[in-house]
Design a protein around this motif. Structure first.
Motif, mmCIF file in Angstrom:
data_model
loop_
_atom_site.group_PDB
_atom_site.id
_atom_site.type_symbol
_atom_site.label_atom_id
_atom_site.label_comp_id
_atom_site.label_asym_id
_atom_site.label_seq_id
_atom_site.Cartn_x
_atom_site.Cartn_y
_atom_site.Cartn_z
ATOM 1 N N GLU A 176 -13.180 1.633 43.557
ATOM 2 C CA GLU A 176 -12.050 1.399 41.953
ATOM 3 C C GLU A 176 -12.468 1.279 40.907
ATOM 4 O O GLU A 176 -12.179 1.383 39.545
ATOM 5 C CB GLU A 176 -11.036 0.946 42.203
ATOM 6 C CG GLU A 176 -11.047 -0.792 42.173
ATOM 7 C CD GLU A 176 -11.502 -1.078 43.095
ATOM 8 O OE1 GLU A 176 -11.614 -2.664 43.216
ATOM 9 O OE2 GLU A 176 -11.828 -0.994 44.434
ATOM 10 N N ARG A 177 -13.488 0.921 40.818
ATOM 11 C CA ARG A 177 -14.749 0.188 39.853
ATOM 12 C C ARG A 177 -15.899 1.213 38.907
ATOM 13 O O ARG A 177 -16.377 0.978 38.116
ATOM 14 C CB ARG A 177 -14.978 -1.011 39.355
ATOM 15 C CG ARG A 177 -13.899 -2.113 39.225
ATOM 16 C CD ARG A 177 -13.932 -3.616 39.462
ATOM 17 N NE ARG A 177 -15.518 -3.957 39.400
ATOM 18 C CZ ARG A 177 -16.388 -4.715 39.528
ATOM 19 N NH1 ARG A 177 -16.009 -6.086 40.588
ATOM 20 N NH2 ARG A 177 -17.409 -4.896 38.466
ATOM 21 N N ALA A 232 -16.680 -2.025 45.183
ATOM 22 C CA ALA A 232 -15.223 -1.747 44.552
ATOM 23 C C ALA A 232 -15.348 -0.144 43.719
ATOM 24 O O ALA A 232 -16.059 -0.235 43.170
ATOM 25 C CB ALA A 232 -15.964 -2.900 42.917
ATOM 26 N N SER A 288 -22.775 -2.651 35.124
ATOM 27 C CA SER A 288 -22.985 -1.765 36.461
ATOM 28 C C SER A 288 -24.089 -1.569 36.849
ATOM 29 O O SER A 288 -24.131 -1.546 37.982
ATOM 30 C CB SER A 288 -22.356 -0.739 36.209
ATOM 31 O OG SER A 288 -22.582 0.279 35.753
ATOM 32 N N MET A 310 -16.329 2.134 35.372
ATOM 33 C CA MET A 310 -15.910 0.988 34.434
ATOM 34 C C MET A 310 -16.509 0.433 33.853
ATOM 35 O O MET A 310 -15.865 -0.300 32.803
ATOM 36 C CB MET A 310 -14.460 0.369 35.560
ATOM 37 C CG MET A 310 -13.377 2.049 36.647
ATOM 38 S SD MET A 310 -12.594 2.091 35.708
ATOM 39 C CE MET A 310 -11.174 1.447 34.275
ATOM 40 N N ARG A 311 -17.896 -0.144 34.199
ATOM 41 C CA ARG A 311 -18.123 -1.435 33.484
ATOM 42 C C ARG A 311 -19.407 -0.953 33.190
ATOM 43 O O ARG A 311 -20.083 -1.428 33.946
ATOM 44 C CB ARG A 311 -17.837 -2.618 34.113
ATOM 45 C CG ARG A 311 -16.833 -3.046 34.162
ATOM 46 C CD ARG A 311 -16.615 -4.060 35.213
ATOM 47 N NE ARG A 311 -16.810 -5.090 34.087
ATOM 48 C CZ ARG A 311 -17.701 -6.717 34.695
ATOM 49 N NH1 ARG A 311 -17.533 -6.925 36.115
ATOM 50 N NH2 ARG A 311 -18.546 -7.170 33.971
ATOM 51 N N PHE A 354 -20.661 -0.387 44.270
ATOM 52 C CA PHE A 354 -19.397 0.740 44.351
ATOM 53 C C PHE A 354 -18.054 0.938 45.474
ATOM 54 O O PHE A 354 -17.220 1.311 45.422
ATOM 55 C CB PHE A 354 -19.237 1.548 42.935
ATOM 56 C CG PHE A 354 -19.560 0.435 41.445
ATOM 57 C CD1 PHE A 354 -18.882 -0.465 41.571
ATOM 58 C CD2 PHE A 354 -20.555 0.301 41.159
ATOM 59 C CE1 PHE A 354 -19.120 -1.243 40.393
ATOM 60 C CE2 PHE A 354 -21.578 -0.877 40.382
ATOM 61 C CZ PHE A 354 -20.123 -1.575 39.846
#
Length: 171
Positions: free
Chosen positions: A99-100, A97, A108, A103-104, A93
């Motif tokens: 920004e994620r 990513a 993740s 988030m999941r 991440f």
């Protein structure tokens, strides 16, 4: 893990992986800003280094070894450099990513990954007294505590893998 061995890695269902390299150490170097490139591997790839570190700690508990201690201390230093100021450390991440982040949770493996480091860091500290190893774990736990919970503004969720719970209890 440092891509120095001449090995073939199996991929899913026994097929050859997309790369002969594990890229674990390189991912941490990229996250630390010591190398440039893209993340390679699974989102939880960092755990290979952390599980190895934990095994090395238990090995050192049975028999001290200066060469192994040097390698593990260097890994601790790299992990420390890759860790963000707020304690977050999941190289996938951070590199691909940011920004994620968180988030999941079900996909993740972020809690799983950080949990494996916490367990390794505690084991390494207990065996060697390396305070930096423990400080990394504490910052990770603080990151989890600062981002998760039932209070307003926090994430009321978990990733479904019990690793972080085991690690936090151990810490």
């Amino acid at each position: 893990m440092n891509d120095e061995a001449d090995v073939k890695l199996a991929g899913a269902m026994g097929t050859l992986a997309h790369s002969k390299n594990s890229h674990v150490i390189e991912n941490l170097k990229i996250a630390a800003g010591l190398s440039e490139g893209n993340f390679s591997g699974y989102p939880f790839q960092d755990t290979d280094a952390y599980k190895w570190l934990e095994a090395a700690a238990y090995t050192l508990n049975y028999q001290d070894n200066d060469e192994l201690r040097l390698i593990t201390d260097e890994l601790i230093n790299l992990i420390s450099e890759a860790q963000e100021d707020d304690g977050y450390l999941v190289s996938y991440f951070q590199i691909e990513a940011p920004e994620r982040r968180f988030m999941r949770l079900q996909q993740s493996h972020e809690h799983y990954t950080m949990g494996h480091y916490i367990e390794a860091g505690v084991a390494y500290y207990q065996v060697t007294g390396n305070q930096k190893a423990l400080d990394i774990a504490i910052r990770m736990a603080d990151c989890i505590a600062n981002n998760f919970g039932e209070a307003e503004g926090k994430i009321d969720g978990y990733d479904g893998n019990p690793e972080i719970e085991i690690a936090l209890a151990r810490l």
